[in-house]
Design an enzyme around this catalytic site. Structure first.
Site, mmCIF file in Angstrom:
data_model
loop_
_atom_site.group_PDB
_atom_site.id
_atom_site.type_symbol
_atom_site.label_atom_id
_atom_site.label_comp_id
_atom_site.label_asym_id
_atom_site.label_seq_id
_atom_site.Cartn_x
_atom_site.Cartn_y
_atom_site.Cartn_z
ATOM 1 N N ASP A 100 10.191 43.199 -11.904
ATOM 2 C CA ASP A 100 10.049 44.429 -12.689
ATOM 3 C C ASP A 100 11.205 45.416 -12.533
ATOM 4 O O ASP A 100 11.474 46.201 -13.431
ATOM 5 C CB ASP A 100 8.730 45.148 -12.307
ATOM 6 C CG ASP A 100 8.614 45.408 -10.812
ATOM 7 O OD1 ASP A 100 9.548 45.070 -10.073
ATOM 8 O OD2 ASP A 100 7.569 45.945 -10.386
ATOM 9 N N HIS A 101 11.920 45.348 -11.387
ATOM 10 C CA HIS A 101 12.921 46.382 -11.125
ATOM 11 C C HIS A 101 14.276 46.104 -11.751
ATOM 12 O O HIS A 101 15.121 46.993 -11.805
ATOM 13 C CB HIS A 101 13.111 46.557 -9.614
ATOM 14 C CG HIS A 101 12.083 47.441 -8.981
ATOM 15 N ND1 HIS A 101 10.742 47.176 -9.031
ATOM 16 C CD2 HIS A 101 12.216 48.605 -8.291
ATOM 17 C CE1 HIS A 101 10.086 48.131 -8.395
ATOM 18 N NE2 HIS A 101 10.947 49.007 -7.939
ATOM 19 N N ASP A 142 7.350 47.918 -1.524
ATOM 20 C CA ASP A 142 7.670 48.984 -2.473
ATOM 21 C C ASP A 142 6.830 50.192 -2.095
ATOM 22 O O ASP A 142 5.646 50.042 -1.763
ATOM 23 C CB ASP A 142 7.335 48.541 -3.898
ATOM 24 C CG ASP A 142 7.838 49.547 -4.914
ATOM 25 O OD1 ASP A 142 8.944 49.344 -5.456
ATOM 26 O OD2 ASP A 142 7.137 50.553 -5.159
ATOM 27 N N ARG A 168 8.461 60.005 -9.377
ATOM 28 C CA ARG A 168 9.560 60.669 -8.655
ATOM 29 C C ARG A 168 10.499 61.348 -9.629
ATOM 30 O O ARG A 168 10.767 60.806 -10.705
ATOM 31 C CB ARG A 168 10.356 59.638 -7.849
ATOM 32 C CG ARG A 168 9.514 59.044 -6.771
ATOM 33 C CD ARG A 168 10.287 58.587 -5.569
ATOM 34 N NE ARG A 168 9.318 58.412 -4.511
ATOM 35 C CZ ARG A 168 9.346 57.455 -3.601
ATOM 36 N NH1 ARG A 168 10.348 56.609 -3.578
ATOM 37 N NH2 ARG A 168 8.404 57.380 -2.685
ATOM 38 N N SER A 205 14.164 54.973 4.985
ATOM 39 C CA SER A 205 13.367 53.847 4.510
ATOM 40 C C SER A 205 13.582 52.629 5.400
ATOM 41 O O SER A 205 14.659 52.442 5.963
ATOM 42 C CB SER A 205 13.726 53.527 3.062
ATOM 43 O OG SER A 205 15.042 53.058 3.008
ATOM 44 N N ARG A 229 14.678 49.589 5.911
ATOM 45 C CA ARG A 229 15.567 48.679 5.181
ATOM 46 C C ARG A 229 16.061 47.635 6.181
ATOM 47 O O ARG A 229 16.837 47.944 7.072
ATOM 48 C CB ARG A 229 16.727 49.525 4.649
ATOM 49 C CG ARG A 229 17.515 48.892 3.579
ATOM 50 C CD ARG A 229 18.456 49.910 2.976
ATOM 51 N NE ARG A 229 17.751 50.980 2.262
ATOM 52 C CZ ARG A 229 18.340 52.096 1.860
ATOM 53 N NH1 ARG A 229 19.609 52.314 2.122
ATOM 54 N NH2 ARG A 229 17.661 53.005 1.200
HETATM 55 S S1 SF4 Z 1 7.589 53.902 -9.174
HETATM 56 FE FE1 SF4 Z 1 8.666 52.086 -8.530
HETATM 57 S S2 SF4 Z 1 7.327 50.391 -9.105
HETATM 58 FE FE2 SF4 Z 1 6.648 52.186 -10.224
HETATM 59 S S3 SF4 Z 1 7.640 52.033 -12.196
HETATM 60 FE FE3 SF4 Z 1 8.863 53.349 -10.877
HETATM 61 S S4 SF4 Z 1 10.358 51.980 -9.936
HETATM 62 FE FE4 SF4 Z 1 8.725 50.715 -10.778
#
Ligand code: SF4
Length: 755
Positions: free
Chosen positions: A95-96, A160, A448, A643, A645
Site C-alpha cells: 500500500d505504501h 506500521d 498526520r 522510531s 528502525r
Molecule cells: S496512515 Fe499510514 S497506513 Fe494509513 S494511509 Fe497513511 S501512510 Fe497509509
C-alpha cells in the site's frame, strides 16, 4: 475465508480461565487492556502484578501484519531464521509504494512497473513462508486488517504506527519495527513496557455533523502529541457502545497521533454487526460466547478513577466537529472557532485540495456520509471549488461504493478517485501545483499533518478533519466556511445550505467485491524460489553476521563521538533513503550521517585515523572495514530514541562497528543492537564520555567472562601513548549474551531450527 478460525478458537477457549487467573493475581477487576495483556504473556503469570509504565514484559502476539515498505527488511531477516513457515499468522500489504498522480488505474499501473521487483519479492517470500499477501491495489493495511483479521481479545503487532487502528475491533494492536515482526514470525516472544492506562469515558450520542473523527480530534487536543506515551487509551461508557465499529477504528487509528501505545474499545454489538457484515459470523459467534470477558469489568467502568492512571470524559451530545492543525494533529479547533483562528493566524484561507479516505477514514459509513453531501451539492448546483480526491481504504469498500453509486456522485461533484493505497497520506503524491513556494492550505481526513508529510512542501498548511467536513470545505474552497451555519452560492447565484450528512454504518445491500486482491500462500512452500537480482539496487539478500571470535576486541578505532541528540533518524535517515530499505549495503551509506561529530561540530565529517583525513562517516567506516579493523561509536544521552528502525542497528553491524558506547540508550534501540549481535554499552561514570579522544584506539576487555550484571572495562589508548581504563555497564541477560556470541539472535534461531 482468509482469517484463521482455528487460532481464534484456541485464543477464546483459553481466555476465560486466563482472565480469572489474572484477576486473582492482580486482586481486582480488570480493564480490557489488562485482560488481553495478561492472557498473552509468554511466560505465564508472574509472581505479582506488573507495574504499569515500568516493567518490561514478554508477550506472544496472535498475528503479525506488515506493510510493503517495512516488510522488506523484516522478511529479509526472517529468511535468516531458517524456518519453513512463519510461527504465527502473518500478512503483507502492498500500500505504501503507490504514488498518487492522476487516478486509480493509471497510478496503479505505474507503481506496478516501478516497484515490480519489490512487489515480486514480497509476493514470493509470502508464498514460500505461509504469509498472506495482499497485492498492490488490494487496500491499505489497517483497513484490510479490520475487514479480515482483527478480532476482539487478540494481541497483534504490525510494522506500521497505525496498526493501532484494529483497537476498533477490541484488540490490542501495536505498531512495531521490522525486527520485532521478524522475531515473532520466527517464534520469539515480543517485549513491551507494561503500559499505563488512560480511560476515556464517552457519554451521550453523536448527531448531525459530528462523527467519530471528532472524538479523537478532541482527545488529541486534550492529551497533545505526547500525552498517550507508554499508555493504552481505553474507551468506554454508553457513548462508546453507540459508535460504529469502523468509527471506533478511526478513533483508535489516530491514537498514534497522541503517542499512545495503542487504543481500544470493549466488544459490543457494533463489533458483532461488523464481524457478521464482513463475512465473519463464525468469529462473532465465538466472541459472543465469551462476551463478558471481552469487555472491561463493570466495576472498572463504573469507578474509572480507581483503575485508570488518568480519566477523561467527553459528552458526545455536546461534541462539535473539529478541525486540527496546521502542522500538528493536536492543535484542535471546534469548527465554530476555526474561521477566526484562520484569520488571526494568517493561514491561507483558500483551500486548494480536500482529500478524503486513507486508512483512518474510508469506511462505508465515512464514504456514504461524504457522498450524501456530494449528492446534495450536485442537486443544488454546486461543484467542488478545491481539488477533491477520494482514497478508498480497500477494494472491498471501493467495489461496494462504486456499486452503490457513490463514486459517480463524487465524480459529478468534481472528485478524483485514487488507488486503494496510502498515496498522499505518506507523501506519495505528485501534487499539481503552479508554485510550490506559495503558502497554501489543504485539508484531509487522514491522521498526520506534520510539515511536508503529504506533498513534501513546507509551505503547505495541512489540516485534519472528518470526511464530511473535508467534503463540505472542498465545495466551499474556503477554510473559513462553516457548513453548520454558512451558506454557499451555486452556479445560478443562489444561496444554498448543506444539510447534515447522512450515511449507513454498513452497506444496506451488504459488501461486495470481485477480486479482493489476496494471494493465498502455498501450502508447502519448500519449492518456491525467491529471486533477488544480484545487481538490484533496492533488494539484497542478507548473509548471516559472523559470530564473535571468542576474544576481547582490541584496537577498535573511534568512528564518531556523537554529540547531543542522536535519534534513529540521525543514525539511519529516512527521506530518499527509504527506497533502499530492502538493500542493507546501499542503505548503509546513510549510517550516522545525521549525527553531530563532537570534535568539529559537523555532521557526516569524521577523521579517518588511517589517513588523518576527514570524510563522510560511512566512507570512513568502509575504509576501516576494508582493512579488517573494527570500530566503536560513542554517543550521548538517550542514544537511538525515535522510531524503532532496525536499520539503525543493522547498518553499523554490517559495516563493521563492534560496539556502541553511550551515556544512555533508548531501550528499543538498545534491544535492536543486541539482536544484531552488537555490543551496546553505557558509561559507568557518564563523565568518562569526556575522556574519549578523536584519535583513540580502544580495547573492550572482559568479554571472555561476559556475564549478566558484570561490568566490562574499556582501555582508551590515546595518540600520545598514554592510556586509561574506564568501566562500562551493560544490560545483557544470559540469552542476550548468547546472541552476542552467536553473532545475532537469528543465528541462534537458525541453529535451533536446523538442529
Ligand atoms: S496512515 Fe499510514 S497506513 Fe494509513 S494511509 Fe497513511 S501512510 Fe497509509
Amino acid at each position: 475465508m482468509v482469517f484463521d478460525l482455528d487460532m481464534i478458537q484456541k485464543v477464546y477457549a483459553a481466555f476465560p480461565a486466563k482472565v480469572a487467573a489474572a484477576r486473582a493475581l492482580t486482586g481486582g477487576p480488570l480493564t480490557l487492556s489488562e485482560k488481553i495483556l495478561y492472557t498473552h504473556l509468554s511466560e505465564g503469570l508472574p509472581q505479582k502484578a506488573f507495574i504499569r509504565g515500568k516493567d518490561y514484559v514478554d508477550f506472544n502476539p496472535d498475528r503479525v501484519a506488515m506493510q510493503d515498505a517495512t516488510a522488506q527488511m523484516a522478511l529479509l531477516q526472517f529468511m535468516q531464521a531458517g524456518r519453513p513457515k512463519v510461527a504465527v499468522p502473518s500478512t503483507v500489504h502492498c500500500d505504501h509504494l503507490i504514488q498518487a498522480e492522476s487516478g486509480a488505474v493509471a497510478d496503479l499501473t505505474k507503481a506496478l512497473d516501478k516497484n515490480k521487483e519489490v512487489f515480486g519479492f514480497l509476493a514470493s517470500v509470502s508464498n514460500k513462508y505461509g504469509i498472506g499477501f495482499w497485492k498492490p491495489g488490494a487496500g491499505i493495511i489497517h483497513q484490510v486488517i479490520l475487514e479480515n483479521y482483527a478480532f476482539p481479545g487478540a494481541l497483534m503487532i504490525g510494522t506500521d504506527s497505525h496498526t493501532v487502528n484494529a483497537g476498533g475491533l477490541g484488540m490490542v494492536a501495536i505498531g512495531v519495527g521490522g525486527a520485532d515482526a521478524c522475531d515473532v514470525m520466527a517464534g520469539l516472544p515480543w517485549e513491551l513496557k507494561f503500559p499505563k492506562l488512560i480511560g476515556v469515558k464517552l457519554t451521550g450520542k453523536m448527531s448531525g455533523w459530528t462523527s467519530a473523527k471528532d472524538v479523537i480530534l478532541k482527545v488529541a487536543g486534550i492529551l497533545t502529541v505526547k500525552g498517550g506515551t507508554d499508555a493504552i487509551v481505553e474507551y468506554f461508557g454508553p457513548g462508546a457502545d453507540s459508535i460504529s465499529c469502523t468509527g471506533k477504528g478511526t478513533i483508535c487509528n489516530m491514537g498514534a497521533e497522541i503517542g499512545a501505545t495503542t487504543s481500544i474499545f470493549s466488544y459490543d454489538e457494533k463489533m458483532a454487526e461488523y464481524l457478521r457484515g464482513t463475512s465473519r459470523k463464525a468469529v462473532a459467534d465465538l466472541a459472543d460466547g465469551i462476551r463478558e470477558h471481552l469487555r472491561g469489568d463493570d466495576e472498572v467502568y463504573n469507578n474509572p478513577e480507581k483503575y485508570f492512571d488518568q480519566v477523561i470524559e467527553i459528552n458526545l451530545s455536546e461534541l462539535e466537529p473539529h478541525i486540527n492543525g496546521p502542522f500538528t494533529p493536536d492543535l484542535a479547533w471546534p469548527i465554530s472557532k476555526f474561521a477566526a483562528a484562520v484569520k488571526e493566524n494568517g493561514w491561507p484561507s483558500t483551500l486548494e485540495v480536500g482529500l478524503i479516505g486513507s486508512c483512518t477514514n474510508s469506511s462505508y459509513e465515512d464514504i456514504s456520509r461524504a457522498a450524501s453531501l456530494a449528492e446534495q451539492a450536485v442537486n443544488k448546483g454546486l461543484k467542488a471549488k478545491s481539488e477533491f480526491t477520494i482514497t478508498p481504504g480497500s477494494e472491498l469498500v471501493r467495489f461496494t461504493i462504486q456499486r452503490d453509486g457513490f463514486l459517480s456522485i463524487f465524480d459529478k461533484m468534481g472528485g478524483v478517485v485514487l488507488a486503494n493505497a496510502c498515496g498522499p497520506c505518506i507523501g506519495q503524491w505528485a501534487r499539481h501545483t503552479n508554485d510550490p513556494n506559495r503558502k497554501n492550505s489543504i485539508i484531509t481526513s487522514f491522521n498526520r499533518n506534520f510539515a511536508k508529510r503529504n506533498d513534501g512542501n513546507p509551505n503547505t498548511h495541512a489540516f485534519v478533519a472528518s470526511p464530511e467536513i473535508v467534503t463540505a470545505l472542498a465545495l466551499a474552497g474556503d477554510l473559513t466556511f462553516n457548513p453548520l451555519t454558512d451558506y454557499l452560492t451555486n452556479a445560478n447565484g443562489e444561496k444554498v445550505k448543506l444539510e447534515e450528512p447522512k450515511g449507513h454504518e454498513m452497506p444496506p445491500n451488504g459488501f461486495a467485491v470481485e477480486d479482493a486482491g489476496y494471494q493465498v500462500p502455498a501450502a508447502d512452500g519448500s519449492d518456491v524460489t525467491i529471486e533477488v537480482s544480484p545487481t538490484s539496487d533496492r533488494l539484497q539478500l542478507l548473509d548471516p553476521f559472523a559470530a564473535w571470535e571468542g576474544i576481547d576486541l582490541k584496537g577498535l578505532k573511534l568512528l564518531i563521538k556523537a554529540k547531543g541528540k542522536c535519534t534513529t533518524d540521525h543514525i539511519s535517515m529516512a527521506g530518499p533513503w527509504l527506497k533502499y530499505r530492502g538493500h542493507l549495503d546501499n542503505i548503509s551509506n546513510n549510517m550516522l550521517i545525521g549525527a553531530l561529530n563532537f570534535f568539529n561540530e559537523k555532521t557526516d565529517n569524521v577523521k579517518n585515523q588511517l589517513t588523518g583525513e576527514y570524510g563522510a562517516v560511512p566512507a570512513v567506516q568502509r575504509a576501516y572495514k576494508a582493512e579488517g579493523i573494527g570500530s566503536i561509536v560513542v554517543g550521548d544521552e538517550n542514544y537511538g530514541e525515535g522510531s524503532s528502525r532496525e536499520h539503525a542497528a543493522m547498518e553499523p553491524r554490517h559495516l563493521g562497528v563492534r560496539a556502541i558506547l553511550v551515556k544512555s540508550f533508548a531501550r528499543i534501540h538498545e534491544t535492536n543492537l543486541k539482536k544484531q549481535g552488537m555490543l551496546g554499552l553505557t558509561f559507568a561514570d557518564k563523565e568518562d564520555y569526556n575522556k574519549i579522544l578523536e584519535d583513540d584506539s580502544i580495547d573492550i576487555l572482559g568479554l571472555t567472562s561476559f556475564a549478566p550484571g558484570k561490568q566490562l572495562s574499556i582501555q582508551l589508548n590515546h595518540k600520545d601513548g598514554t592510556s586509561e581504563t574506564i568501566l562500562v555497564n551493560h544490560t545483557y541477560n544470559e540469552n542476550q549474551i548468547e546472541w552476542f556470541k552467536a553473532g545475532g539472535a537469528l543465528n541462534i534461531i537458525r541453529s535451533k531450527v536446523g538442529a
